[in-house]
Design an enzyme around this catalytic site. Sequence first.
Site, PDB file in Angstrom:
ATOM      1  N   GLU A 121      -8.423 -11.802  -7.403  1.00 52.17           N
ATOM      2  CA  GLU A 121      -8.405 -10.160  -7.430  1.00 52.17           C
ATOM      3  C   GLU A 121     -10.279 -10.078  -8.366  1.00 52.17           C
ATOM      4  OE1 GLU A 121      -5.038  -8.692  -9.055  1.00 52.17           O
ATOM      5  OE2 GLU A 121      -3.579  -9.321  -8.119  1.00 52.17           O
ATOM      6  N   GLU A 158      -4.027   2.067  -3.526  1.00 51.16           N
ATOM      7  CA  GLU A 158      -1.926   2.325  -3.294  1.00 51.16           C
ATOM      8  C   GLU A 158      -2.187   3.800  -4.330  1.00 51.16           C
ATOM      9  OE1 GLU A 158      -1.706  -1.826  -3.355  1.00 51.16           O
ATOM     10  OE2 GLU A 158      -2.797  -1.841  -3.853  1.00 51.16           O
ATOM     11  N   LYS A 176       1.098   2.515  -6.933  1.00 48.14           N
ATOM     12  CA  LYS A 176       1.061   2.079  -7.852  1.00 48.14           C
ATOM     13  C   LYS A 176       1.262   2.990  -9.175  1.00 48.14           C
ATOM     14  CE  LYS A 176      -0.833  -1.679  -7.842  1.00 48.14           C
ATOM     15  NZ  LYS A 176      -1.385  -2.563  -8.118  1.00 48.14           N
TER      16      LYS A 176
END
Length: 346
Positions: free
Chosen positions: A267, A318, A321
């Site tokens: 990531e 997103e 989140k």
Amino acid sequence: MATLRFGCVLLAALAALLAAAAGGDPGKIGVCHGRVGGNLPAPEAAAALLRSNGITKARLFLPDPAVLPAFAAAGIDLTVGVPNENLTFLSAAGPEGALQWLRSNGLAAGPVAGRLRYLAVGNEVLYNNQFYAPHLVPAMRNLHAALASLGLDGAVKVSSAHASSVLASSYPPSAGAFDAAQMDVLRPMLRLLADTGAPFMLNAYPFISHVGDPANVPLAYALGASDEPVVRDGALAYAGLFDATVDAVVAALEREGFGGVPVAVTETGWPTAGHPAATPENAAAYNGRMAERAARGVGTPRRPGAPVEVFLFDLYDEDGKTGAEFERHFGIFRADGVKAYNINFA
Ligand SMILES: *[C@@H]1O[C@H](CO)[C@@H](O)[C@H](O)[C@H]1NC(C)=O
């Protein structure tokens, strides 16, 4: 000296070949597809978007039955997260239980198994979920044994994704060392990675380092865009924190006697909103540089010629989140498939 240099180049080329054989192609960038949101496109649309941008590797954070078949059908190589919540079961259940888990998640056979490249067992367990720490390596061993019983252990590598806090020391990069308090888990894990040809997986966010300590991590250094080297470390020079972080992990691996283990960054990314440094321009600069270095097979100063496999976070924003506002704005693409900023993956 010339012979030594030539030897190093050969070794680096060999390391790159081995890394390519072990996982996917490190020269191609992957993209994470988090699905904590209410307005996410259908898996088929996400898969088509990746393919139309020339992206053939994706990381999913869990074995989502709605996403895996669509991505496999589109010919996308898969890194699949094994949820932290499954680690107690997987550690206690033995290889047979792990095989059962792979089967019930559709990972043991068929097109999905054929596209599987990595299992990322647990996410940042040592950083934020110590409860699961004792179960991590046993779960990895059982999953590896289960894959071996299917004849898939050559194609599918078992590892675990770590937060950068796994390092107790990272400055300068050659002083890189793992957190001593975690060595009871890390030492057998590194042994397993070395024995099975799997990479050490790291989640690294220079953006977050900049946000937390802008005085010591200037924006240009976090972006990897400094004109001048910011950190000099013996004969090596660093213009960006990404290189410095990866090399600190490399130094830590060498310190433990596992210098042959490759590093994969599972990531990294840069958000477009939620902080003054989170702009589409900065995201384009950081992620664009990541895509370019992957395409060119660029290594790090400590391991030149050994390209670092990278997964960019995140395919889409997103909106579900929690945490800081910027957490909801890592998307490279908008839900309608339009790029959030100018970036090319070719
Ligand atoms: C694995 O974790 C999921 C939640 O992430 C849970 O629903 C499921 O029951 C767990 N399975 C096992 C075998 O532990």
